[in-house]
Design a protein around this motif. Sequence first.
Motif, PDB file in Angstrom:
ATOM      1  N   THR A  79     109.318   8.208  -7.715  1.00  0.00           N
ATOM      2  CA  THR A  79     108.142   7.341  -7.763  1.00  0.00           C
ATOM      3  C   THR A  79     108.484   5.893  -8.115  1.00  0.00           C
ATOM      4  N   GLN A  80     109.723   5.645  -8.511  1.00  0.00           N
ATOM      5  CA  GLN A  80     110.130   4.275  -8.835  1.00  0.00           C
ATOM      6  C   GLN A  80     110.682   3.506  -7.632  1.00  0.00           C
ATOM      7  N   LEU A  81     111.106   4.216  -6.591  1.00  0.00           N
ATOM      8  CA  LEU A  81     111.792   3.551  -5.487  1.00  0.00           C
ATOM      9  C   LEU A  81     110.840   2.609  -4.753  1.00  0.00           C
ATOM     10  N   PRO A  82     111.117   1.302  -4.764  1.00  0.00           N
ATOM     11  CA  PRO A  82     110.234   0.344  -4.095  1.00  0.00           C
ATOM     12  C   PRO A  82     110.385   0.435  -2.577  1.00  0.00           C
ATOM     13  N   HIS A  83     109.285   0.481  -1.865  1.00  0.00           N
ATOM     14  CA  HIS A  83     109.316   0.696  -0.421  1.00  0.00           C
ATOM     15  C   HIS A  83     110.188  -0.306   0.320  1.00  0.00           C
ATOM     16  N   SER A  84     109.950  -1.591   0.094  1.00  0.00           N
ATOM     17  CA  SER A  84     110.669  -2.616   0.874  1.00  0.00           C
ATOM     18  C   SER A  84     112.165  -2.567   0.601  1.00  0.00           C
ATOM     19  N   ASP A  85     112.540  -2.414  -0.658  1.00  0.00           N
ATOM     20  CA  ASP A  85     113.959  -2.360  -1.009  1.00  0.00           C
ATOM     21  C   ASP A  85     114.599  -1.087  -0.472  1.00  0.00           C
ATOM     22  N   LEU A  86     113.882   0.038  -0.543  1.00  0.00           N
ATOM     23  CA  LEU A  86     114.382   1.303  -0.026  1.00  0.00           C
ATOM     24  C   LEU A  86     114.629   1.206   1.479  1.00  0.00           C
ATOM     25  N   ILE A  87     113.654   0.680   2.209  1.00  0.00           N
ATOM     26  CA  ILE A  87     113.780   0.559   3.665  1.00  0.00           C
ATOM     27  C   ILE A  87     114.946  -0.356   4.029  1.00  0.00           C
ATOM     28  N   ASP A  88     115.045  -1.506   3.353  1.00  0.00           N
ATOM     29  CA  ASP A  88     116.118  -2.467   3.649  1.00  0.00           C
ATOM     30  C   ASP A  88     117.488  -1.894   3.302  1.00  0.00           C
ATOM     31  N   LEU A 112     116.585   5.435  14.086  1.00  0.00           N
ATOM     32  CA  LEU A 112     116.499   6.105  12.790  1.00  0.00           C
ATOM     33  C   LEU A 112     115.979   5.153  11.716  1.00  0.00           C
ATOM     34  N   SER A 113     116.448   3.922  11.741  1.00  0.00           N
ATOM     35  CA  SER A 113     116.002   2.924  10.763  1.00  0.00           C
ATOM     36  C   SER A 113     114.507   2.688  10.877  1.00  0.00           C
ATOM     37  N   ARG A 114     114.034   2.617  12.109  1.00  0.00           N
ATOM     38  CA  ARG A 114     112.599   2.432  12.338  1.00  0.00           C
ATOM     39  C   ARG A 114     111.817   3.657  11.869  1.00  0.00           C
ATOM     40  N   ALA A 115     112.346   4.852  12.108  1.00  0.00           N
ATOM     41  CA  ALA A 115     111.681   6.081  11.675  1.00  0.00           C
ATOM     42  C   ALA A 115     111.570   6.130  10.153  1.00  0.00           C
ATOM     43  N   VAL A 116     112.636   5.723   9.464  1.00  0.00           N
ATOM     44  CA  VAL A 116     112.604   5.675   7.995  1.00  0.00           C
ATOM     45  C   VAL A 116     111.486   4.747   7.526  1.00  0.00           C
ATOM     46  N   GLU A 117     111.371   3.599   8.157  1.00  0.00           N
ATOM     47  CA  GLU A 117     110.330   2.642   7.780  1.00  0.00           C
ATOM     48  C   GLU A 117     108.936   3.249   7.971  1.00  0.00           C
ATOM     49  N   VAL A 118     108.729   3.928   9.098  1.00  0.00           N
ATOM     50  CA  VAL A 118     107.425   4.527   9.385  1.00  0.00           C
ATOM     51  C   VAL A 118     107.086   5.621   8.369  1.00  0.00           C
ATOM     52  N   ILE A 119     108.045   6.487   8.097  1.00  0.00           N
ATOM     53  CA  ILE A 119     107.791   7.614   7.196  1.00  0.00           C
ATOM     54  C   ILE A 119     107.580   7.141   5.760  1.00  0.00           C
ATOM     55  N   VAL A 120     108.428   6.221   5.294  1.00  0.00           N
ATOM     56  CA  VAL A 120     108.289   5.715   3.918  1.00  0.00           C
ATOM     57  C   VAL A 120     106.969   4.963   3.750  1.00  0.00           C
ATOM     58  N   SER A 121     106.578   4.211   4.756  1.00  0.00           N
ATOM     59  CA  SER A 121     105.353   3.401   4.670  1.00  0.00           C
ATOM     60  C   SER A 121     104.085   4.222   4.851  1.00  0.00           C
ATOM     61  N   ASN A 122     104.223   5.481   5.262  1.00  0.00           N
ATOM     62  CA  ASN A 122     103.046   6.316   5.508  1.00  0.00           C
ATOM     63  C   ASN A 122     103.133   7.644   4.767  1.00  0.00           C
ATOM     64  N   ALA A 123     103.594   7.588   3.530  1.00  0.00           N
ATOM     65  CA  ALA A 123     103.691   8.789   2.703  1.00  0.00           C
ATOM     66  C   ALA A 123     102.300   9.168   2.186  1.00  0.00           C
ATOM     67  N   TYR A 172      95.813  10.601  -1.076  1.00  0.00           N
ATOM     68  CA  TYR A 172      96.218   9.219  -1.293  1.00  0.00           C
ATOM     69  C   TYR A 172      97.341   8.827  -0.333  1.00  0.00           C
ATOM     70  N   LYS A 173      97.412   7.536  -0.044  1.00  0.00           N
ATOM     71  CA  LYS A 173      98.582   6.977   0.635  1.00  0.00           C
ATOM     72  C   LYS A 173      99.447   6.327  -0.427  1.00  0.00           C
ATOM     73  N   GLN A 174     100.708   6.735  -0.491  1.00  0.00           N
ATOM     74  CA  GLN A 174     101.602   6.268  -1.550  1.00  0.00           C
ATOM     75  C   GLN A 174     102.124   4.879  -1.223  1.00  0.00           C
ATOM     76  N   CYS A 175     101.799   3.912  -2.082  1.00  0.00           N
ATOM     77  CA  CYS A 175     102.182   2.513  -1.851  1.00  0.00           C
ATOM     78  C   CYS A 175     103.489   2.149  -2.539  1.00  0.00           C
ATOM     79  N   SER A 176     103.898   2.946  -3.516  1.00  0.00           N
ATOM     80  CA  SER A 176     105.144   2.696  -4.221  1.00  0.00           C
ATOM     81  C   SER A 176     105.832   4.027  -4.470  1.00  0.00           C
TER      82      SER A 176
END
Length: 275
Positions: free
Chosen positions: A70-79, A131-142, A151-155
């Motif tokens: 729950t601590q992993l920040p979306h933008s940093d994780l994706i990048d 794969l990179s794009r898929a990771v972004e989609v899945i992480v951003s739409n948890a 809920y949609k998980q924002c962080s």
Amino acid sequence: CTTALGSALSPMSSAFAKILNGLIDLLIVADVKRKIKLCWIIRTTDEFVDIYGSFPAHLLRTVDFTTMYTQLPHSDLIDTVRKVLHEDVAEILAAKFDMSPVDAVTKIFIAPAKEKVVYSTERHGWNIAELSRAVEVIVSNAIFMNWGTTYKQCSGIPAGNEMSPPLANIYLFQKEKEYVKRKINEIGEDQVIQRYHGFKYHLRYIDDIIAPVVENDFCALDYGLNMLEVYQGQKAPYLGIEVDVSGRQPIFNVRDKSKFFAYTIVRFPTWHSAI
């Protein structure tokens, strides 16, 4: 009660989780011949025992993350995942297929199979860019459910998603790699090998870390996440095993958790227990 929901992305998550675990295997194998280890990831208790069977120090430390997923920040994780895939993984695959890392990003395709992950230059599966794009989609739409409310998980990422462990592994791998390279730049390879044993004994199983005590230098590794030192000394439990490094050779014993609590532990019978 919080659970990750089944959705249109669930089958996608399952397939990509297998692919990401296969790519982590590539990172682990690529590290074997290095004098200084960049990848601290282990997958089994056997790996821990095999490596620590030759542990040369007399003090060790175990560290755990508090609520890591729950601590992993979306933008940093994706990048970060994108960086590892486009650089480390692309370099490994480029060497396998005799092409440049830049070409490997789009020209090598990765697909899950029954027993392993398959790599090919033929169009079957996904390339690294996809794969990179898929990771972004899945992480951003948890999506998850908490006591009946959706809920949609924002962080952070949900612990119940199959992709969460490999995503966290890749994220932490990058932090560890940067730390090791920073130490090499600061004191040189010879000193890193001498003082840190080439990081051979720095191990991490998802969010559980064990390492030699070296002048508190381990505290300098900033994952950007909340961490808790669990044990420090000559004895420490790790992955259900208690390791004792007080003598000439490490001693391993199965850890009985009930001995570490002041109250009575009651084990309820289950279908797979012998009680």
